[in-house]
Motif scaffolding. Structure first.
Motif, PDB file in Angstrom:
ATOM      1  N   GLY A   1       0.869  -1.255  -0.252  1.00 40.68           N
ATOM      2  CA  GLY A   1       0.305   0.160   0.172  1.00 40.68           C
ATOM      3  C   GLY A   1       0.905   1.377   0.241  1.00 40.68           C
ATOM      4  O   GLY A   1       1.922   1.200  -0.049  1.00 40.68           O
ATOM      5  N   ASP A   2       0.139   2.560  -0.140  1.00 43.75           N
ATOM      6  CA  ASP A   2       0.620   3.333  -0.451  1.00 43.75           C
ATOM      7  C   ASP A   2       0.122   5.121   0.813  1.00 43.75           C
ATOM      8  O   ASP A   2       0.793   5.820   0.498  1.00 43.75           O
ATOM      9  CB  ASP A   2       0.854   4.320  -1.708  1.00 43.75           C
ATOM     10  N   LYS A   3      -0.172   4.635   1.501  1.00 45.40           N
ATOM     11  CA  LYS A   3      -0.757   5.075   2.722  1.00 45.40           C
ATOM     12  C   LYS A   3      -1.221   4.694   3.913  1.00 45.40           C
ATOM     13  O   LYS A   3      -1.738   3.608   3.898  1.00 45.40           O
ATOM     14  CB  LYS A   3      -1.960   6.059   2.237  1.00 45.40           C
ATOM     15  N   GLY A   4      -0.803   5.688   4.970  1.00 42.78           N
ATOM     16  CA  GLY A   4      -1.171   5.239   6.526  1.00 42.78           C
ATOM     17  C   GLY A   4      -2.097   6.471   7.114  1.00 42.78           C
ATOM     18  O   GLY A   4      -2.681   6.921   6.654  1.00 42.78           O
ATOM     19  N   ASN A   5      -2.957   5.839   8.409  1.00 43.94           N
ATOM     20  CA  ASN A   5      -3.661   6.759   8.805  1.00 43.94           C
ATOM     21  C   ASN A   5      -3.905   6.804  10.529  1.00 43.94           C
ATOM     22  O   ASN A   5      -3.364   5.721  11.118  1.00 43.94           O
ATOM     23  CB  ASN A   5      -5.303   6.436   8.518  1.00 43.94           C
ATOM     24  N   PHE A   6      -3.962   7.408  11.122  1.00 43.37           N
ATOM     25  CA  PHE A   6      -3.754   8.400  12.493  1.00 43.37           C
ATOM     26  C   PHE A   6      -5.400   8.663  12.856  1.00 43.37           C
ATOM     27  O   PHE A   6      -5.721   9.789  12.932  1.00 43.37           O
ATOM     28  CB  PHE A   6      -2.998   9.065  12.390  1.00 43.37           C
ATOM     29  N   SER A   7      -5.629   7.846  13.997  1.00 41.89           N
ATOM     30  CA  SER A   7      -7.216   7.905  14.311  1.00 41.89           C
ATOM     31  C   SER A   7      -7.422   8.967  15.319  1.00 41.89           C
ATOM     32  O   SER A   7      -6.389   8.367  16.396  1.00 41.89           O
ATOM     33  CB  SER A   7      -8.195   7.499  14.675  1.00 41.89           C
ATOM     34  N   ILE A   8      -7.737   9.864  14.979  1.00 37.23           N
ATOM     35  CA  ILE A   8      -8.130  10.368  17.068  1.00 37.23           C
ATOM     36  C   ILE A   8      -9.801  10.409  17.620  1.00 37.23           C
ATOM     37  O   ILE A   8     -10.682  10.740  16.582  1.00 37.23           O
ATOM     38  CB  ILE A   8      -8.395  12.383  16.817  1.00 37.23           C
ATOM     39  N   SER A   9     -10.304   9.765  18.535  1.00 41.58           N
ATOM     40  CA  SER A   9     -11.455   9.263  18.574  1.00 41.58           C
ATOM     41  C   SER A   9     -12.094  10.892  19.227  1.00 41.58           C
ATOM     42  O   SER A   9     -13.198  10.569  19.072  1.00 41.58           O
ATOM     43  CB  SER A   9     -11.564   8.097  19.959  1.00 41.58           C
ATOM     44  N   TYR A  10     -11.752  11.454  19.961  1.00 39.25           N
ATOM     45  CA  TYR A  10     -12.207  12.263  20.121  1.00 39.25           C
ATOM     46  C   TYR A  10     -11.114  13.939  20.570  1.00 39.25           C
ATOM     47  O   TYR A  10     -10.055  14.423  21.288  1.00 39.25           O
ATOM     48  CB  TYR A  10     -12.420  12.377  21.605  1.00 39.25           C
ATOM     49  N   MET A  11     -12.378  14.480  19.857  1.00 40.11           N
ATOM     50  CA  MET A  11     -11.270  15.708  19.341  1.00 40.11           C
ATOM     51  C   MET A  11     -11.374  16.796  20.528  1.00 40.11           C
ATOM     52  O   MET A  11     -12.096  17.385  21.062  1.00 40.11           O
ATOM     53  CB  MET A  11     -11.634  16.462  18.042  1.00 40.11           C
ATOM     54  N   THR A  12     -10.007  17.045  21.217  1.00 36.86           N
ATOM     55  CA  THR A  12     -10.052  18.119  21.974  1.00 36.86           C
ATOM     56  C   THR A  12      -8.583  19.642  21.945  1.00 36.86           C
ATOM     57  O   THR A  12      -8.222  19.196  20.647  1.00 36.86           O
ATOM     58  CB  THR A  12      -9.423  17.879  23.602  1.00 36.86           C
ATOM     59  N   GLN A  13      -8.546  19.934  22.643  1.00 39.07           N
ATOM     60  CA  GLN A  13      -8.310  21.464  22.414  1.00 39.07           C
ATOM     61  C   GLN A  13      -6.487  21.134  22.209  1.00 39.07           C
ATOM     62  O   GLN A  13      -6.126  21.861  21.285  1.00 39.07           O
ATOM     63  CB  GLN A  13      -8.363  22.822  23.581  1.00 39.07           C
ATOM     64  N   SER A  14      -6.277  19.951  23.570  1.00 39.37           N
ATOM     65  CA  SER A  14      -4.729  19.791  22.567  1.00 39.37           C
ATOM     66  C   SER A  14      -3.822  18.632  21.408  1.00 39.37           C
ATOM     67  O   SER A  14      -2.881  18.354  21.052  1.00 39.37           O
ATOM     68  CB  SER A  14      -4.468  18.727  24.298  1.00 39.37           C
ATOM     69  N   ASP A  15      -4.896  18.379  21.205  1.00 41.78           N
ATOM     70  CA  ASP A  15      -5.168  17.820  19.709  1.00 41.78           C
ATOM     71  C   ASP A  15      -5.223  18.679  18.624  1.00 41.78           C
ATOM     72  O   ASP A  15      -4.952  18.607  17.725  1.00 41.78           O
ATOM     73  CB  ASP A  15      -5.776  16.749  19.156  1.00 41.78           C
ATOM     74  N   ALA A  16      -5.577  20.143  19.177  1.00 48.13           N
ATOM     75  CA  ALA A  16      -5.621  20.465  17.464  1.00 48.13           C
ATOM     76  C   ALA A  16      -3.924  21.349  17.623  1.00 48.13           C
ATOM     77  O   ALA A  16      -3.379  21.338  18.677  1.00 48.13           O
ATOM     78  CB  ALA A  16      -6.192  22.324  18.068  1.00 48.13           C
ATOM     79  N   GLY A  17      -3.391  22.002  16.306  1.00 44.56           N
ATOM     80  CA  GLY A  17      -2.555  22.130  15.779  1.00 44.56           C
ATOM     81  C   GLY A  17      -1.968  21.562  14.481  1.00 44.56           C
ATOM     82  O   GLY A  17      -2.866  21.489  13.063  1.00 44.56           O
ATOM     83  N   ARG A  18      -0.666  22.345  13.758  1.00 50.75           N
ATOM     84  CA  ARG A  18      -0.134  21.765  12.494  1.00 50.75           C
ATOM     85  C   ARG A  18       0.563  20.042  12.667  1.00 50.75           C
ATOM     86  O   ARG A  18       1.835  20.243  13.469  1.00 50.75           O
ATOM     87  CB  ARG A  18       0.985  23.310  12.106  1.00 50.75           C
ATOM     88  N   TYR A  19       0.206  19.753  11.552  1.00 51.53           N
ATOM     89  CA  TYR A  19       0.543  18.153  11.459  1.00 51.53           C
ATOM     90  C   TYR A  19       1.155  18.345  10.298  1.00 51.53           C
ATOM     91  O   TYR A  19       0.836  18.770   9.076  1.00 51.53           O
ATOM     92  CB  TYR A  19      -0.593  17.461  11.687  1.00 51.53           C
ATOM     93  N   HIS A  20       2.014  17.174  10.186  1.00 46.62           N
ATOM     94  CA  HIS A  20       3.494  17.083   9.382  1.00 46.62           C
ATOM     95  C   HIS A  20       3.528  15.261   9.399  1.00 46.62           C
ATOM     96  O   HIS A  20       3.388  14.923  10.164  1.00 46.62           O
ATOM     97  CB  HIS A  20       4.485  17.540   9.517  1.00 46.62           C
TER      98      HIS A  20
END
Length: 630
Positions: free
Chosen positions: A78-97
């Protein structure tokens, strides 16, 4: 190479991660989030990273935090992967790479992903200046504001990707911050739906809850709907209110606008009957915010264009001021149709305007400026002329010019009744109704029929009277007493004796006096019915001479009393005849008198001739007649 050896190789390659990543030669991956990058507080989100085929491992980094997250791809290639967040909170907000690893090297870093959480702060307000209703091709200014002193605002336009604007907040009065965004050349070619979020500068990915949606409404030229309310234009504070927008065009949706307000609620259209679409806008218990001027629009689901606006509807909220004016009417509550009436509305409180409403009327209330008289503020509502349309129950209210849609309590109801009006409704005074024209025609027809019936009777009576008079006059003219004969005494005439010659002109005067029903000037009429002490047998006679005509009343005595007085009458008659003969000799033109007596029992003709004196020719006999009335 086994998966375990690949993982160990990727871990070894990650030593000196910064140097290795910067020196990577593999293409950079793609990163995104599902269902989106803006996630409400507590909702799940999945971040995806896609590289080239044959990637062995994926890595996700969040700026400002450690350690990184790892995810090994499935066993199948395969050529892709995923990362799951089950409950979005203030600590999960930000910039991702994200990165991916091949058997020999790591890829470059992906573009940053801004993962935003919303609902942390209270929602701001979003409005359009001067109004969310914008003419086609016009300009409008969008305004975001908040009482939480937010540092910036994010304005998004729904339905179009990457349609967002980041705005710096500006302080304004009372500690509020706001940001303005001009929007030009608004057209009905697409929908203009906006939302607004606020944030603080140190946490730009932590947003407030979204503002209420704001849609710019661009009216078109299609058929305008009608706006009405079953409760009437005046509603009491706390009363339920429903506005109905309806049209025969068949719109799928309707929008309601209030002048000076930003809200544009929409409702789907329904068909209460064939060819008619309608939407109800329940406004709940009425408060002062519901007072104002409303319009509604119709639209189709597959089009962004709206119809032309409906005619305005003013909603007046009563009971906002504590005073209760008084209402009276002059000349009274019962007024004849065609007359004038004045309704007087008074209040002891300082009021600038008075309104008069009629119960059940769809028209807006009448409004007049107040005048101060006699310690009262008042207004006079004149109705001139009054018609049957003015029947009904009236109430009056007072208001201030600062907010003319807020009224005082209603006055006591006044019932106005109009009598004599047409039953077909109000018409101009010069325009008769069908019932009025029919009554006039019947009155004219009855009058004509009565005239045709009475005219032959009048002519018949007149002809009969003239015939009797002519026969009486002819008999008297043919009667000549012998020379030297004594004059017969009149019986039961009640007339004063007179010695005058008879002439044809005097006969004509007698007929005219008898047949004429309207007495001329100088003629006096007297009748037994006008005297309470009159004798039942008294008659009426008319005395006519050349100079003046008089109608007197003579008493017709019974035959028994006449026989007892006959001798005295003869002696007195002879004496009076002698005196009149002397007066006749001194006068060259003696007065001619003709008598006519109306008697209840007989019709007779008698002549009285004066006694001739020696050497003088006898005078013409006087003629009198008694007419019997049966």
């Amino acid at each position: 190479m086994t998966p375990s050896l690949t993982a160990l190789l990727c871990l070894r390659l990650s030593v000196g991660l910064r140097t290795q990543v910067q020196a990577g030669t593999l293409p950079k991956p793609t990163i995104w989030a599902e269902p989106g990058s803006v996630i409400p507080w507590g909702s799940p989100v999945t971040i995806w990273c896609q590289g080239t085929r044959g990637a062995q491992m994926f890595r996700l980094d969040k700026e400002g935090s450690s350690p990184p997250w790892y995810r090994q791809p499935p066993l199948e290639p395969g050529d892709k992967g995923n990362f799951s967040i089950s409950y979005m909170t203030q600590s999960d907000a930000g910039r991702y790479h994200c990165y991916y690893c091949s058997p020999t090297d790591w890829s470059e870093s992906s573009d940053p992903l801004e993962l935003v959480v919303t609902g942390v702060h209270s929602k701001p307000t979003l409005s359009a200046l001067p109004s969310p209703v914008v003419t086609s091709g016009g300009n409008v200014t969008l305004q975001c504001g908040s009482w939480q002193r937010l540092d910036g605002f994010i304005l998004t336009k729904e339905g179009e990707p990457k349609s967002s604007w980041t705005l710096d907040a500006q302080p304004c009065r009372h500690g509020q911050t706001q940001a303005l965004l001009p929007v030009g050349r608004v057209t009905p070619s697409h929908r203009w739906m906006f939302r607004c979020h606020g944030f603080y500068r140190d946490t730009p990915q932590v947003w407030s809850a979204p503002s209420d949606p704001l849609e710019l409404l661009v009216p078109g030229v299609s058929g305008k709907p009608s706006l009405l309310t079953p409760q009437g234009p005046v509603v009491a504070s706390g009363q339920s209110l429903t506005l109905q927008c309806r049209s025969d065009v068949g719109y799928d949706r309707f929008a309601l606008s209030q002048e000076g307000r930003q809200a544009l609620p929409q409702r789907p259209g329904r068909q209460p009957q064939a060819g008619l679409s309608q939407a109800d806008f329940p406004l709940g218990p009425v408060t002062n915010t519901h007072a104002g001027r409303y319009r509604c629009y119709g639209g189709h689901n597959l089009s962004s264009e709206w119809s032309a606006p409906s005619d305005p509807l003013d909603i007046l909220v009563a009971g906002w001021f504590p005073d209760t004016p008084s209402l009276s009417v002059q000349p009274g509550p019962l007024v004849a149709s065609g007359e004038n009436a004045t309704l007087l509305c008074q209040s002891r409180s300082i009021r600038e305007t008075f309104l008069l409403s009629k119960e059940g009327a769809a028209q807006p209330p009448l409004c007049l400026r107040s005048k101060y008289r006699g310690g009262h503020f008042q207004a006079e509502f004149s109705m001139s002329p009054v018609t049957s349309a003015h029947n009904g129950t009236y109430r009056c209210y007072s208001s201030l010019s600062s907010n003319p849609y807020l009224l005082s309590h209603a006055s006591a109801p006044l019932e106005l009744a109009v009598s004599g009006g047409s039953e077909v409704g109000a018409r101009p005074p010069t325009e008769p109704g069908p019932q009025t024209g029919l009554k006039w025609y019947l009155n004219v027809l009855i009058g004509v029929l009565v005239a045709f019936v009475l005219l032959p009777l009048v002519l018949l009576v007149r002809h009969w009277g003239q015939s009797r008079c002519r026969k009486s006059a002819q008999g008297e003219a043919d009667f000549h007493p012998p020379a030297g004969a004594a004059d017969p005494e009149p019986k039961d005439t009640g007339l004063q004796s007179s010695s005058c010659p008879a002439a044809a002109a005097q006969d004509q005067a007698l007929y005219a006096a008898v047949k004429d029903t309207q007495p001329e000037d100088g003629v006096q009429l007297d009748h037994p019915q006008n005297r309470q002490d009159a004798d039942p047998q008294e008659g009426t006679y008319a005395q006519v001479n050349h100079s003046r005509s008089r109608l007197r009343r003579g008493v017709a005595t019974s035959p028994s009393s006449l026989s007892g007085r006959l001798l005295d009458t003869k002696d007195r008659q002879a004496e009076e005849d002698g005196q009149r003969d002397g007066q006749a000799a001194a006068s060259e033109a003696p007065q001619d008198v003709t008598y006519a007596q109306l008697n209840h029992s007989t019709f007779r003709r008698e002549t009285a001739t004066p006694a001739p004196q020696s050497g003088e020719p006898p005078e013409e006999p006087s003629v009198y007649a008694a007419l019997a009335v049966r």
